[in-house]
Design an enzyme around this catalytic site. Structure first.
Site, PDB file in Angstrom:
ATOM      1  N   ASP A  88       0.818  -1.119  -0.089  1.00  0.00           N
ATOM      2  CA  ASP A  88       0.101  -0.115   0.018  1.00  0.00           C
ATOM      3  C   ASP A  88       0.844   1.324   0.031  1.00  0.00           C
ATOM      4  O   ASP A  88       0.318   2.525   0.384  1.00  0.00           O
ATOM      5  CB  ASP A  88      -1.109  -0.137   1.234  1.00  0.00           C
ATOM      6  N   CYS A  91       5.134  -0.364   2.324  1.00  0.00           N
ATOM      7  CA  CYS A  91       5.819  -1.614   2.751  1.00  0.00           C
ATOM      8  C   CYS A  91       7.016  -1.730   3.521  1.00  0.00           C
ATOM      9  O   CYS A  91       7.314  -2.722   4.164  1.00  0.00           O
ATOM     10  CB  CYS A  91       5.806  -2.395   1.315  1.00  0.00           C
ATOM     11  N   HIS A 197       8.887  -3.520  -3.801  1.00  0.00           N
ATOM     12  CA  HIS A 197       8.106  -3.984  -2.788  1.00  0.00           C
ATOM     13  C   HIS A 197       9.215  -4.637  -1.916  1.00  0.00           C
ATOM     14  O   HIS A 197      10.175  -5.221  -2.108  1.00  0.00           O
ATOM     15  CB  HIS A 197       7.168  -5.188  -3.077  1.00  0.00           C
TER      16      HIS A 197
END
Length: 220
Positions: A88, A91, A197
């Protein structure tokens, strides 16, 4: 009566703050005992020195897919497992929160501590920021703003932690971020799907169950 009520409220607030700090200390000490399992898996890897920098290149879909496959292969080779956190925009801070407190839900507080480190130590980090420094740390204070390699350095400094990244970079498997001017008190392990990520990283045999926050409000 008004004075008694005010004093009672102040005493209650102080007690809550002391309780929060005690819980933070106990959690940190408890989870420090678990450090080392991932490090032993990667003991034969030579870490690459860390260079703080902002996010710049974002890979296209093909490159990102290849990078992710490379990361998964490395996880498999070294017997490691990702504890996945929400993608979101928070991370990096969620993964750090999980490593510190075995819950990703303290990401707001972790972000706040990192931003405070940036704000209070401008001379350390400013040379790495290619924009107005105040604009940079104010941007980083916003939820959903992606963390970068400067915030990783600030986190290492703030929490006196060696932060270790198992990455998807083709030529850089393992990056080590050391705290400046102090010996690290613990290790935090993250996987890094490059510029996409972060997840929290564990030995396959030692993946914990994520804990729910013990209090609604958390104070460091």
């Amino acid at each position: 009566m008004m004075g008694d009520s005010s004093s009672s409220s102040s005493w209650s607030s102080q007690t809550d703050t002391q309780d929060d700090r005690m819980i933070a200390l106990m959690l940190s000490e408890e989870y420090t005992k678990l450090d080392g399992a991932v490090g032993r898996r990667l003991s034969n890897l030579a870490p690459v020195p860390h260079v703080p920098r902002i996010n710049s290149y974002i890979p296209n879909l093909n490159d990102a897919t290849l990078d992710h496959q490379r990361l998964l292969q490395r996880l498999n080779v070294y017997g490691l497992c990702e504890l996945k956190v929400s993608g979101d925009g928070n991370c990096q801070f969620r993964a750090l929160s999980d490593q510190l407190y075995r819950s990703s839900e303290y990401h707001k507080q972790v972000r706040g501590e990192v931003v405070k480190q940036l704000k209070d130590n401008r001379t350390i980090y400013e040379s790495y920021v290619p924009m107005k420094y105040k604009r940079y740390y104010k941007r980083m204070a916003k939820l959903g703003e992606w963390g970068d390699h400067i915030t990783l350095q600030a986190a290492a400094d703030r929490f006196a932690a060696k932060i270790c990244l198992l990455t998807s970079f083709r030529d850089t498997c393992f990056i080590e971020i050391m705290p400046r001017d102090q010996a690290p008190k613990r290790e935090l392990w993250l996987s890094f799907w490059s510029e996409v990520h972060y997840n929290s990283l564990y030995d396959n045999q030692a993946v914990p169950v994520q804990q729910k926050p013990k209090r609604k409000h958390w104070l460091f």
